[in-house]
Design a protein around this motif. Structure first.
Motif, PDB file in Angstrom:
ATOM      1  N   SER A 104      44.238  34.431  49.964  1.00  0.00           N
ATOM      2  CA  SER A 104      45.084  33.233  50.063  1.00  0.00           C
ATOM      3  C   SER A 104      43.546  32.720  50.009  1.00  0.00           C
ATOM      4  O   SER A 104      43.406  30.823  48.529  1.00  0.00           O
ATOM      5  CB  SER A 104      45.237  33.128  51.412  1.00  0.00           C
ATOM      6  N   PHE A 105      41.960  32.370  50.145  1.00  0.00           N
ATOM      7  CA  PHE A 105      40.828  32.029  49.330  1.00  0.00           C
ATOM      8  C   PHE A 105      40.503  31.802  47.563  1.00  0.00           C
ATOM      9  O   PHE A 105      40.244  30.477  47.642  1.00  0.00           O
ATOM     10  CB  PHE A 105      39.883  32.482  50.307  1.00  0.00           C
ATOM     11  N   MET A 106      40.830  33.490  47.151  1.00  0.00           N
ATOM     12  CA  MET A 106      40.412  33.613  45.869  1.00  0.00           C
ATOM     13  C   MET A 106      41.492  32.507  44.818  1.00  0.00           C
ATOM     14  O   MET A 106      41.243  32.628  43.726  1.00  0.00           O
ATOM     15  CB  MET A 106      40.464  34.831  45.390  1.00  0.00           C
ATOM     16  N   THR A 107      42.613  32.188  45.226  1.00  0.00           N
ATOM     17  CA  THR A 107      43.619  31.297  45.252  1.00  0.00           C
ATOM     18  C   THR A 107      43.665  29.986  45.059  1.00  0.00           C
ATOM     19  O   THR A 107      44.643  29.123  45.201  1.00  0.00           O
ATOM     20  CB  THR A 107      44.939  32.161  45.053  1.00  0.00           C
ATOM     21  N   SER A 108      42.680  29.760  46.438  1.00  0.00           N
ATOM     22  CA  SER A 108      42.662  27.792  46.948  1.00  0.00           C
ATOM     23  C   SER A 108      41.691  27.166  45.227  1.00  0.00           C
ATOM     24  O   SER A 108      41.908  25.873  45.536  1.00  0.00           O
ATOM     25  CB  SER A 108      41.969  28.220  47.898  1.00  0.00           C
ATOM     26  N   GLY A 109      41.383  27.558  44.196  1.00  0.00           N
ATOM     27  CA  GLY A 109      40.814  26.815  43.482  1.00  0.00           C
ATOM     28  C   GLY A 109      40.931  27.379  42.760  1.00  0.00           C
ATOM     29  O   GLY A 109      40.427  28.509  42.219  1.00  0.00           O
ATOM     30  N   THR A 139      46.547  33.586  40.406  1.00  0.00           N
ATOM     31  CA  THR A 139      47.786  33.772  40.687  1.00  0.00           C
ATOM     32  C   THR A 139      47.844  34.590  41.846  1.00  0.00           C
ATOM     33  O   THR A 139      46.385  34.967  42.257  1.00  0.00           O
ATOM     34  CB  THR A 139      49.061  34.162  40.020  1.00  0.00           C
ATOM     35  N   LYS A 140      48.283  34.583  42.992  1.00  0.00           N
ATOM     36  CA  LYS A 140      48.522  35.585  44.153  1.00  0.00           C
ATOM     37  C   LYS A 140      48.967  36.840  43.332  1.00  0.00           C
ATOM     38  O   LYS A 140      47.852  37.634  43.865  1.00  0.00           O
ATOM     39  CB  LYS A 140      49.734  34.970  45.029  1.00  0.00           C
ATOM     40  N   GLU A 141      49.265  37.178  42.227  1.00  0.00           N
ATOM     41  CA  GLU A 141      49.983  38.524  42.229  1.00  0.00           C
ATOM     42  C   GLU A 141      47.897  38.567  41.643  1.00  0.00           C
ATOM     43  O   GLU A 141      48.037  39.862  41.566  1.00  0.00           O
ATOM     44  CB  GLU A 141      50.620  38.645  40.897  1.00  0.00           C
ATOM     45  N   GLN A 142      47.355  38.082  40.555  1.00  0.00           N
ATOM     46  CA  GLN A 142      46.308  38.124  40.114  1.00  0.00           C
ATOM     47  C   GLN A 142      45.213  38.610  40.941  1.00  0.00           C
ATOM     48  O   GLN A 142      44.780  39.020  40.466  1.00  0.00           O
ATOM     49  CB  GLN A 142      45.646  36.870  39.054  1.00  0.00           C
ATOM     50  N   ALA A 143      45.384  37.862  41.789  1.00  0.00           N
ATOM     51  CA  ALA A 143      44.351  38.082  42.606  1.00  0.00           C
ATOM     52  C   ALA A 143      44.794  39.239  43.780  1.00  0.00           C
ATOM     53  O   ALA A 143      43.610  40.012  43.749  1.00  0.00           O
ATOM     54  CB  ALA A 143      44.083  36.729  44.185  1.00  0.00           C
ATOM     55  N   GLU A 144      45.958  39.310  44.069  1.00  0.00           N
ATOM     56  CA  GLU A 144      46.280  41.575  44.639  1.00  0.00           C
ATOM     57  C   GLU A 144      45.509  41.776  43.866  1.00  0.00           C
ATOM     58  O   GLU A 144      45.437  42.614  44.359  1.00  0.00           O
ATOM     59  CB  GLU A 144      47.958  40.462  45.153  1.00  0.00           C
ATOM     60  N   GLY A 145      46.580  41.624  42.546  1.00  0.00           N
ATOM     61  CA  GLY A 145      45.681  43.045  41.314  1.00  0.00           C
ATOM     62  C   GLY A 145      44.373  43.473  41.329  1.00  0.00           C
ATOM     63  O   GLY A 145      43.588  44.375  41.515  1.00  0.00           O
ATOM     64  N   PHE A 146      43.479  42.395  41.700  1.00  0.00           N
ATOM     65  CA  PHE A 146      42.130  42.219  41.128  1.00  0.00           C
ATOM     66  C   PHE A 146      41.745  43.253  42.842  1.00  0.00           C
ATOM     67  O   PHE A 146      40.571  43.831  42.333  1.00  0.00           O
ATOM     68  CB  PHE A 146      40.980  41.285  41.412  1.00  0.00           C
ATOM     69  N   TYR A 147      42.038  42.841  43.943  1.00  0.00           N
ATOM     70  CA  TYR A 147      41.470  43.083  44.873  1.00  0.00           C
ATOM     71  C   TYR A 147      42.123  44.403  45.323  1.00  0.00           C
ATOM     72  O   TYR A 147      42.498  44.857  46.907  1.00  0.00           O
ATOM     73  CB  TYR A 147      41.076  41.502  45.478  1.00  0.00           C
ATOM     74  N   ALA A 148      42.749  44.954  44.369  1.00  0.00           N
ATOM     75  CA  ALA A 148      44.046  45.601  45.093  1.00  0.00           C
ATOM     76  C   ALA A 148      43.131  46.712  46.168  1.00  0.00           C
ATOM     77  O   ALA A 148      43.882  47.492  47.264  1.00  0.00           O
ATOM     78  CB  ALA A 148      44.714  46.686  43.820  1.00  0.00           C
TER      79      ALA A 148
END
Ligand code: CMP
Length: 142
Positions: free
Chosen positions: A64-69, A42-51
């Motif tokens: 956006s790329f990391m949540t694209s698939g 999810t957007k939230e998971q990706a944002e948290g991982f790459y904080a």
């Protein structure tokens, strides 16, 4: 020393059916896959991982790329695993990646660069815990 590191096969490499080829590189180099799963962040998971990158100009594109698939996340164990995995991956920008590395062979650009790997032991510990509970990690005794 035997270390653990965290690895992601990113949406571009999953979409191109390179999961098996990339796992083969890890195993051929003596790194053992001790935890593994496919997830669609999810957007939230990706944002948290790459904080740590949240202030960088590429942050929006990265999320956006990391949540694209779907992606594959894995924990790799072996001698000097953090550095060993970084050598297998090659430079962040595939244009700078040495021949025979994953980024040289499978990445199209610095944004769609096929794989992620922890840059240090402390981040490896944090990143493994971000995706795996203790019972999902299976240390090898042989
Ligand atoms: P990764 O190891 O997943 O960590 C952050 C990602 O941001 C990185 O790989 C790149 O794919 C992406 N990125 C895009 N632009 C840059 C940049 N200028 N410097 C570092 N990483 C970048």
């Amino acid at each position: 020393a035997i270390e653990r590191t965290f690895s992601i096969i990113k949406p571009d490499a999953v979409a191109k059916n390179h999961i098996g080829a990339i796992y083969n590189r890890f195993e051929s180099a003596g790194l053992k896959i001790i935890a593994s799963k496919m997830v669609h962040l999810t957007k939230e998971q990706a944002e948290g991982f790459y904080a740590e990158h949240s202030a960088r100009p590429f942050f929006g594109a990265l999320v956006s790329f990391m949540t694209s698939g779907p992606i594959m996340v894995q924990c790799l164990e072996g001698e000097n695993a953090v550095l060993a995995n970084r050598e297998i991956m090659g430079a962040t920008n595939p244009a700078d990646a040495a021949r025979g590395t994953l980024r040289a062979d499978y990445a199209a650009s610095i944004d769609e660069n096929a794989v992620h790997g922890s840059d240090a032991l402390a981040s490896a510990e944090r990143e493994i815990a971000y995706f795996f509970s203790a019972d999902e990690v299976c240390p090898r005794t042989r």
